[in-house]
Write a protein that holds these residues in place. Structure first.
Motif, PDB file in Angstrom:
ATOM      1  N   LEU A  65       0.812  -1.216   0.000  1.00  0.00           N
ATOM      2  CA  LEU A  65       0.000   0.000   0.000  1.00  0.00           C
ATOM      3  C   LEU A  65       0.854   1.279   0.000  1.00  0.00           C
ATOM      4  O   LEU A  65       0.584   2.190  -0.791  1.00  0.00           O
ATOM      5  CB  LEU A  65      -0.978  -0.009   1.181  1.00  0.00           C
ATOM      6  N   PRO A  66       1.902   1.386   0.828  1.00  0.00           N
ATOM      7  CA  PRO A  66       2.751   2.588   0.760  1.00  0.00           C
ATOM      8  C   PRO A  66       3.432   2.755  -0.600  1.00  0.00           C
ATOM      9  O   PRO A  66       3.615   3.882  -1.065  1.00  0.00           O
ATOM     10  CB  PRO A  66       3.788   2.356   1.866  1.00  0.00           C
ATOM     11  N   LEU A  67       3.790   1.645  -1.241  1.00  0.00           N
ATOM     12  CA  LEU A  67       4.438   1.742  -2.556  1.00  0.00           C
ATOM     13  C   LEU A  67       3.477   2.287  -3.601  1.00  0.00           C
ATOM     14  O   LEU A  67       3.852   3.122  -4.444  1.00  0.00           O
ATOM     15  CB  LEU A  67       4.957   0.364  -2.985  1.00  0.00           C
ATOM     16  N   PHE A  68       2.225   1.830  -3.571  1.00  0.00           N
ATOM     17  CA  PHE A  68       1.251   2.338  -4.537  1.00  0.00           C
ATOM     18  C   PHE A  68       0.938   3.809  -4.260  1.00  0.00           C
ATOM     19  O   PHE A  68       0.751   4.592  -5.198  1.00  0.00           O
ATOM     20  CB  PHE A  68      -0.010   1.479  -4.531  1.00  0.00           C
ATOM     21  N   LEU A  90      -6.711  -1.597  -3.885  1.00  0.00           N
ATOM     22  CA  LEU A  90      -6.231  -2.030  -2.570  1.00  0.00           C
ATOM     23  C   LEU A  90      -7.132  -1.506  -1.453  1.00  0.00           C
ATOM     24  O   LEU A  90      -7.419  -2.225  -0.481  1.00  0.00           O
ATOM     25  CB  LEU A  90      -4.790  -1.570  -2.352  1.00  0.00           C
ATOM     26  N   LEU A  91      -7.605  -0.268  -1.582  1.00  0.00           N
ATOM     27  CA  LEU A  91      -8.492   0.294  -0.567  1.00  0.00           C
ATOM     28  C   LEU A  91      -9.845  -0.418  -0.574  1.00  0.00           C
ATOM     29  O   LEU A  91     -10.465  -0.606   0.474  1.00  0.00           O
ATOM     30  CB  LEU A  91      -8.677   1.794  -0.792  1.00  0.00           C
ATOM     31  N   ASP A  92     -10.294  -0.843  -1.744  1.00  0.00           N
ATOM     32  CA  ASP A  92     -11.569  -1.576  -1.840  1.00  0.00           C
ATOM     33  C   ASP A  92     -11.515  -2.915  -1.122  1.00  0.00           C
ATOM     34  O   ASP A  92     -12.512  -3.383  -0.583  1.00  0.00           O
ATOM     35  CB  ASP A  92     -11.928  -1.829  -3.313  1.00  0.00           C
ATOM     36  N   HIS A  93     -10.346  -3.554  -1.120  1.00  0.00           N
ATOM     37  CA  HIS A  93     -10.234  -4.921  -0.600  1.00  0.00           C
ATOM     38  C   HIS A  93      -9.464  -5.022   0.719  1.00  0.00           C
ATOM     39  O   HIS A  93      -9.280  -6.111   1.235  1.00  0.00           O
ATOM     40  CB  HIS A  93      -9.541  -5.820  -1.642  1.00  0.00           C
ATOM     41  N   LYS A  97      -6.865  -4.299   7.228  1.00  0.00           N
ATOM     42  CA  LYS A  97      -5.420  -4.236   6.953  1.00  0.00           C
ATOM     43  C   LYS A  97      -4.928  -2.805   6.728  1.00  0.00           C
ATOM     44  O   LYS A  97      -3.725  -2.549   6.777  1.00  0.00           O
ATOM     45  CB  LYS A  97      -5.078  -5.072   5.712  1.00  0.00           C
ATOM     46  N   ILE A  98      -5.854  -1.892   6.480  1.00  0.00           N
ATOM     47  CA  ILE A  98      -5.462  -0.530   6.107  1.00  0.00           C
ATOM     48  C   ILE A  98      -5.032   0.302   7.306  1.00  0.00           C
ATOM     49  O   ILE A  98      -4.017   1.009   7.255  1.00  0.00           O
ATOM     50  CB  ILE A  98      -6.618   0.157   5.360  1.00  0.00           C
ATOM     51  N   LEU A  99      -5.788   0.248   8.393  1.00  0.00           N
ATOM     52  CA  LEU A  99      -5.518   1.095   9.559  1.00  0.00           C
ATOM     53  C   LEU A  99      -4.067   1.028  10.055  1.00  0.00           C
ATOM     54  O   LEU A  99      -3.454   2.072  10.302  1.00  0.00           O
ATOM     55  CB  LEU A  99      -6.487   0.742  10.688  1.00  0.00           C
ATOM     56  N   ARG A 116       2.434  19.990  -6.417  1.00  0.00           N
ATOM     57  CA  ARG A 116       1.607  21.088  -6.920  1.00  0.00           C
ATOM     58  C   ARG A 116       1.193  20.881  -8.375  1.00  0.00           C
ATOM     59  O   ARG A 116       0.744  21.814  -9.042  1.00  0.00           O
ATOM     60  CB  ARG A 116       2.306  22.437  -6.743  1.00  0.00           C
ATOM     61  N   ASN A 117       1.366  19.666  -8.857  1.00  0.00           N
ATOM     62  CA  ASN A 117       0.883  19.309 -10.184  1.00  0.00           C
ATOM     63  C   ASN A 117      -0.617  19.081 -10.084  1.00  0.00           C
ATOM     64  O   ASN A 117      -1.081  18.296  -9.250  1.00  0.00           O
ATOM     65  CB  ASN A 117       1.588  18.038 -10.673  1.00  0.00           C
ATOM     66  N   ARG A 118      -1.392  19.779 -10.900  1.00  0.00           N
ATOM     67  CA  ARG A 118      -2.854  19.755 -10.748  1.00  0.00           C
ATOM     68  C   ARG A 118      -3.436  18.357 -10.929  1.00  0.00           C
ATOM     69  O   ARG A 118      -4.329  17.940 -10.205  1.00  0.00           O
ATOM     70  CB  ARG A 118      -3.510  20.725 -11.732  1.00  0.00           C
ATOM     71  N   GLN A 119      -2.931  17.616 -11.903  1.00  0.00           N
ATOM     72  CA  GLN A 119      -3.425  16.255 -12.129  1.00  0.00           C
ATOM     73  C   GLN A 119      -3.107  15.374 -10.928  1.00  0.00           C
ATOM     74  O   GLN A 119      -3.960  14.617 -10.443  1.00  0.00           O
ATOM     75  CB  GLN A 119      -2.787  15.671 -13.383  1.00  0.00           C
ATOM     76  N   VAL A 120      -1.884  15.450 -10.437  1.00  0.00           N
ATOM     77  CA  VAL A 120      -1.466  14.647  -9.289  1.00  0.00           C
ATOM     78  C   VAL A 120      -2.290  15.006  -8.052  1.00  0.00           C
ATOM     79  O   VAL A 120      -2.730  14.129  -7.298  1.00  0.00           O
ATOM     80  CB  VAL A 120       0.044  14.849  -9.014  1.00  0.00           C
ATOM     81  N   MET A 121      -2.529  16.288  -7.848  1.00  0.00           N
ATOM     82  CA  MET A 121      -3.295  16.724  -6.680  1.00  0.00           C
ATOM     83  C   MET A 121      -4.727  16.195  -6.730  1.00  0.00           C
ATOM     84  O   MET A 121      -5.250  15.703  -5.723  1.00  0.00           O
ATOM     85  CB  MET A 121      -3.283  18.244  -6.580  1.00  0.00           C
ATOM     86  N   CYS A 122      -5.365  16.296  -7.899  1.00  0.00           N
ATOM     87  CA  CYS A 122      -6.739  15.805  -8.024  1.00  0.00           C
ATOM     88  C   CYS A 122      -6.811  14.298  -7.772  1.00  0.00           C
ATOM     89  O   CYS A 122      -7.707  13.817  -7.066  1.00  0.00           O
ATOM     90  CB  CYS A 122      -7.291  16.144  -9.405  1.00  0.00           C
ATOM     91  N   THR A 123      -5.876  13.562  -8.336  1.00  0.00           N
ATOM     92  CA  THR A 123      -5.825  12.116  -8.125  1.00  0.00           C
ATOM     93  C   THR A 123      -5.653  11.791  -6.648  1.00  0.00           C
ATOM     94  O   THR A 123      -6.332  10.913  -6.095  1.00  0.00           O
ATOM     95  CB  THR A 123      -4.669  11.498  -8.934  1.00  0.00           C
ATOM     96  N   THR A 124      -4.744  12.499  -5.980  1.00  0.00           N
ATOM     97  CA  THR A 124      -4.453  12.237  -4.571  1.00  0.00           C
ATOM     98  C   THR A 124      -5.636  12.594  -3.688  1.00  0.00           C
ATOM     99  O   THR A 124      -5.951  11.870  -2.725  1.00  0.00           O
ATOM    100  CB  THR A 124      -3.198  13.023  -4.137  1.00  0.00           C
ATOM    101  N   LEU A 125      -6.323  13.681  -3.993  1.00  0.00           N
ATOM    102  CA  LEU A 125      -7.499  14.066  -3.215  1.00  0.00           C
ATOM    103  C   LEU A 125      -8.597  13.008  -3.314  1.00  0.00           C
ATOM    104  O   LEU A 125      -9.248  12.674  -2.317  1.00  0.00           O
ATOM    105  CB  LEU A 125      -8.024  15.418  -3.697  1.00  0.00           C
ATOM    106  N   LYS A 126      -8.800  12.461  -4.497  1.00  0.00           N
ATOM    107  CA  LYS A 126      -9.804  11.403  -4.669  1.00  0.00           C
ATOM    108  C   LYS A 126      -9.413  10.142  -3.896  1.00  0.00           C
ATOM    109  O   LYS A 126     -10.269   9.462  -3.314  1.00  0.00           O
ATOM    110  CB  LYS A 126      -9.996  11.094  -6.151  1.00  0.00           C
ATOM    111  N   VAL A 127      -8.132   9.824  -3.881  1.00  0.00           N
ATOM    112  CA  VAL A 127      -7.658   8.666  -3.126  1.00  0.00           C
ATOM    113  C   VAL A 127      -7.838   8.914  -1.628  1.00  0.00           C
ATOM    114  O   VAL A 127      -8.223   8.010  -0.870  1.00  0.00           O
ATOM    115  CB  VAL A 127      -6.187   8.347  -3.466  1.00  0.00           C
ATOM    116  N   LEU A 128      -7.579  10.141  -1.171  1.00  0.00           N
ATOM    117  CA  LEU A 128      -7.778  10.469   0.247  1.00  0.00           C
ATOM    118  C   LEU A 128      -9.247  10.310   0.640  1.00  0.00           C
ATOM    119  O   LEU A 128      -9.547   9.815   1.739  1.00  0.00           O
ATOM    120  CB  LEU A 128      -7.310  11.898   0.522  1.00  0.00           C
TER     121      LEU A 128
END
Length: 213
Positions: A65-68, A90-93, A97-99, A116-128
């Motif tokens: 999980l940290p690698l992904f 990984l978060l779905d399954h 194990k996540i905590l 500060r890359n806009r695409q990276v930030m949007c992706t990360t926010l959705k993952v959060l």
């Protein structure tokens, strides 16, 4: 006079606050190129997706999980797709194990946001947003790390820039940074327990509670 001059406190620099920062090659990319991940791009669908060669639920979450999450800083294909979809899978399954892995996720989350890359930030926010809902007590566990991940929220919260080609596209893809930050803060408050709001407010002073009206 010399002492008076030394006592002058200057405000933080504004210029460059939104400028993209170069990211280092990720460990995720190195592991993928080395063949350590049992995943591949599935080209048989209309949208590129990834295919796992193993049962996701049996994966070593402490290791993978940290690698992904580290791969969230990627923008090049196929690494960006593999990391993004891999995190959601990984978060779905993951369940319980996540905590225990939360402390190891903070550094890659911070690194991704700080590009500060806009695409990276949007992706990360959705993952959060997915992360806080992924398991019992995960949202509460994140509160102790607000100091590390919320400063960039505060910087970009007022930004209403769409990454898509037009209004409809951006709304469909949810790629408005300001809106995604607001959504994520609200999820942090809802899932973060009784102290979540005060801790968010400390880091993002203009945030208004979505729970206590």
């Amino acid at each position: 006079m010399a002492n008076m001059k030394k006592s002058v406190v200057e405000g933080p620099p504004v210029a460059g606050a939104f400028r993209e920062r170069p990211s280092e090659p990720t460990t995720f990319r190195m592991f993928y190129e080395r063949g350590d991940f049992q995943i591949m791009v599935d080209h048989g669908t209309r949208e590129n997706r990834i295919k796992w060669r193993v049962d996701i639920g049996t994966s070593d979450y402490q290791h993978f999980l940290p690698l992904f999450f580290d791969g969230l800083s990627e923008t090049a294909h196929p690494y960006e797709l593999l990391a993004r979809q891999g995190c959601h899978d990984l978060l779905d399954h993951g369940g319980s194990k996540i905590l225990p892995v939360i402390p190891q996720l903070i550094s890659p989350i911070r690194n991704a946001l700080n590009t500060r890359n806009r695409q990276v930030m949007c992706t990360t926010l959705k993952v959060l947003q997915h992360l806080v809902r992924s398991g019992d007590k995960v949202g509460e566990a994140l509160t102790r790390y607000y100091r590390q991940i919320l400063p960039i929220f505060n910087t970009f919260r007022s930004m209403r820039v769409n990454l898509g080609d037009g209004f409809d596209y951006s709304q469909q893809k949810r790629e408005n940074i300001g809106d995604l930050i607001e959504e994520t803060l609200q999820m942090f408050e809802r899932y973060g327990g009784e102290n979540a709001f005060i801790n968010i407010k400390h880091m993002v002073p203009t945030y208004e509670s979505c729970v206590h009206k």
